[in-house]
Each structure stands twice: as structure tokens, then as C-alpha cells.
Design a protein around this motif. Structure first.
Motif, PDB file in Angstrom:
ATOM      1  N   LYS A 144       0.824  -1.266   0.041  1.00 24.80           N
ATOM      2  CA  LYS A 144      -0.047   0.042  -0.004  1.00 24.80           C
ATOM      3  C   LYS A 144       0.775   1.352   0.015  1.00 24.80           C
ATOM      4  O   LYS A 144       0.542   2.337   0.895  1.00 24.80           O
ATOM      5  N   GLN A 313      -1.935  11.330  -1.429  1.00 26.87           N
ATOM      6  CA  GLN A 313      -2.087  10.084  -1.068  1.00 26.87           C
ATOM      7  C   GLN A 313      -1.468   9.543   0.101  1.00 26.87           C
ATOM      8  O   GLN A 313      -1.956   8.616   0.809  1.00 26.87           O
ATOM      9  N   ILE A 314      -0.171  10.171   0.199  1.00 30.68           N
ATOM     10  CA  ILE A 314       0.618   9.895   1.556  1.00 30.68           C
ATOM     11  C   ILE A 314      -0.339  10.082   2.847  1.00 30.68           C
ATOM     12  O   ILE A 314      -0.259   9.319   3.974  1.00 30.68           O
ATOM     13  N   PRO A 317      -4.530   8.490   3.326  1.00 29.72           N
ATOM     14  CA  PRO A 317      -4.171   6.628   3.018  1.00 29.72           C
ATOM     15  C   PRO A 317      -5.641   6.159   2.348  1.00 29.72           C
ATOM     16  O   PRO A 317      -5.759   5.473   1.713  1.00 29.72           O
ATOM     17  N   LYS A 321      -7.182   5.738  -5.022  1.00 25.80           N
ATOM     18  CA  LYS A 321      -5.944   5.574  -5.539  1.00 25.80           C
ATOM     19  C   LYS A 321      -5.729   5.665  -7.217  1.00 25.80           C
ATOM     20  O   LYS A 321      -4.599   5.493  -7.611  1.00 25.80           O
TER      21      LYS A 321
END
Length: 339
Positions: A144, A313-314, A317, A321
Motif C-alpha cells: 500500500k 495519497q501519503i 491513505p 488511488k
């Protein structure tokens, strides 16, 4: 007695500011006024403050490293994209680790292992020409780790991509050559089966068919496009043809520039005998005589947008995506295709 390390709390006391403000200022957070940021940096330097990235990594369970896979650093587009990436990532205190593949899949796999060993928090990838399917990136998605493809992307992916419309750009370039009066247009490419090469071929093909021009196998010239020398090989090939084309569409400016030099040496006039259009609008486009018409798009902007997306995205979470961002491209017309 060993001297104690200076902390953000020491700087905060000296400047009578909150420690959170000091922390943000040292990260160049735009939420802190520039005047305050400058004051904090000056005091930090005066007091001998040194950041402790290891402590921050342990505290936040992050490495603050972003991995970047690219074909060649010498490519102007790639170096511009790296600048855009660094400018955005440094604001948030991230550093980058670059893996250079030289367009080879074995080097790509090796670079990815290196980035995994360094525990990168996110990964930005422009695939090599040899990569037909990106299974070797599965370890990152299984863990992930946020993954975004840019420029050279897979045909099918469950990750985000940031691209230009290569097919439309190639269509515009080929259409321009047709409108310039070219009757027989060749396409110089590394391949037509996958990735951005297939997209560019699709655009070239569409423009020809719309103008009732037949696709001919001899008008597809396959060459490694990474250098000016490769363009000279293309020129040698064209000069040996019984009926050479009167238009050339390249997917790389360096190869186009080398070809122009080789064709001129062989006695042909550019663009009277053969009109030429390249791709990427590299600096070499304005150094070759005649100046090269080329598809132009901003590597810096692609890098900046890629960095914004990977940080999102970091820091979030749970966000989706899968997304696709398409940035604009345009044809810059110069002397090489004006007939």
C-alpha cells in the motif's frame, strides 16, 4: 561536557514564537509568512540548529523519501519534471531518490529494489520502453505504498496516472505535415505495440486515414531514439530509399535533430525536400538548422502535479488511488516544417 543539541523549543524561546510555528517555518510551510520563515531560518543558523530526520521518521513512521523511476536524466523533459517534483516535495520536507533505467527493464527492476530497500513513502514512475506490463511494481501496491505513473504509463493500471494525450499530440503533428503538402509521411519510433509509442502511432495513423493516405510498412522506421547519433542512422536509411518520404514525424527531438544533420549532409534540403516534426520540444530544437518544429508540453508542470498527488495519497491513505490527469500539449511550428 558535551554541548546539548539546539532544538526547535530553544529557537521558539529566542524568538518568542510557538514551537509549532518554528517547525512549520523550518519546513518552509507557506502557511507561515515569508518574513517569519526567514527570521526562523536565520536564528536556526545562528544557534547551530540541525534537523534530526531519523527522529522525525521514527515519530511519524515515515522515511520522508519519495522514489522516482525515470528513463534518462539527460532528457530535458525528465530534468524539468524532476525540478517540479523537488520544488513541491521540499516544501513538505521530503527528499527524493532517483532510479535511472536508461530505458531497460532489468535496470528498472534493480532500481525498484533499491527504492524498496530504502523504504520510500511513495513512488513516481515513468516506465522504460521495454516495460510491457508492470508486474514488478506489485510489491509496492501490496504494501500500500502510494504509486503514481507519469508520462510513460502502463496500458492498464489500478494506480493514478499523469500524462499528456500522446495520441492527440501525434495526430496534430502528422496533420500539420499533411497540411504543409507532404504526400508521403514516415513515422520514426521505437515501437508501436505498447505505451506512449502505441499512442503516438495511433495518432499518426488516424491523421493519415482521415486524409485518405495509405499506411505503408516501409514508412515505419524503427530506431532507438535516445541520441543524435540514432538520428544519423535514420538519415542513412532514408537516403538509401528509392522513393524517400517527404515528411518525417519523430517521437524524439534528439533523433530528429541528428536526422536533419544527416539528411543535409546527404544533399537534401529541409524542409523543401523533407519536412520534419519532433516531439518534446527539447533545447536542441532551436539549436539545429533549420529550427525543429516540435510538440511542446511542460515537464515541470507534470512533475509539480505528480508531487501534489503523491503527497495527497501519503497524507490521506483512504483516498481513491485510481485517477487520470491529462495535461495539455501544443505544436510549436518552426522552419523545419514550413514549406
Amino acid at each position: 561536557m558535551e554541548e546539548k543539541d539546539v532544538t526547535i523549543y530553544d529557537i521558539a524561546r529566542e524568538l518568542d514564537l510557538a514551537s509549532s510555528t518554528i517547525s512549520r517555518a523550518l519546513k518552509n510551510d507557506p502557511k507561515v509568512k515569508l518574513k517569519t520563515r526567514n527570521k526562523v531560518h536565520q536564528m536556526a543558523q545562528k544557534m547551530g540548529y540541525q534537523s534530526n530526520p531519523f527522529a522525525r521518521s521514527l515519530r511519524n513512521k515515515r522515511s520522508y523519501l519519495i522514489g522516482i523511476i525515470i528513463p534518462r536524466l539527460t532528457n530535458h523533459f525528465v530534468s524539468s519534471a524532476i525540478s517540479g517534483l523537488e520544488d513541491m516535495l521540499s516544501i513538505k520536507g521530503y527528499n527524493i531518490i532517483i532510479g535511472q533505467t536508461y530505458g531497460q527493464i532489468d535496470k528498472e527492476i534493480s532500481a525498484l529494489k533499491m527504492l524498496m530497500d530504502n523504504r520510500v513513502d511513495g513512488l513516481l514512475v515513468s516506465l522504460s520502453d521495454q516495460t510491457k506490463s508492470p508486474e514488478h511494481l506489485d510489491p509496492f501496491t501490496k504494501k500500500k505504498i502510494p504509486l503514481i505513473y507519469f508520462d510513460s504509463v502502463p496500458d492498464i493500471t489500478d494506480s493514478s496516472v499523469i500524462v499528456i494525450d500522446h495520441a492527440q499530440a501525434a495526430y496534430i503533428a502528422t496533420k500539420h505535415l499533411i497540411e504543409a503538402g507532404c504526400k508521403k509521411i514516415a513515422h520514426v519510433t521505437t515501437g508501436i505495440s505498447h505505451g506512449i509509442c502505441a499512442d503516438k502511432y495511433a495518432g499518426y495513423k488516424k491523421a493519415l486515414l482521415e486524409s485518405n493516405k495509405r499506411l505503408k510498412e516501409e514508412l515505419l522506421v524503427f530506431e532507438d531514439l535516445g541520441s543524435i547519433e540514432s538520428g544519423k542512422h535514420v538519415a542513412d536509411h532514408i537516403l538509401k530509399m528509392n522513393k524517400p518520404p517527404d515528411g518525417l514525424f519523430f517521437e524524439n527531438d534528439h533523433c530528429a535533430a541528428g536526422c536533419i544533420a544527416g539528411l543535409k549532409k546527404g544533399g537534401l534540403n529541409i524542409p523543401k525536400d523533407i519536412a520534419v516534426v519532433g516531439f518534446n520540444d527539447e533545447p536542441v530544437a532551436t539549436l539545429i538548422d533549420p529550427n525543429l518544429s516540435s510538440i511542446s508540453y511542460s515537464g515541470y508542470e507534470i512533475g509539480r502535479v505528480a508531487a501534489q498527488n503523491i503527497l495527497l495519497q501519503i497524507e490521506n491513505p483512504e483516498m481513491p488511488k485510481i485517477s487520470k490527469t491529462v495535461l495539455p500539449a501544443r505544436l510549436v511550428i518552426r522552419e523545419s516544417s514550413i514549406r
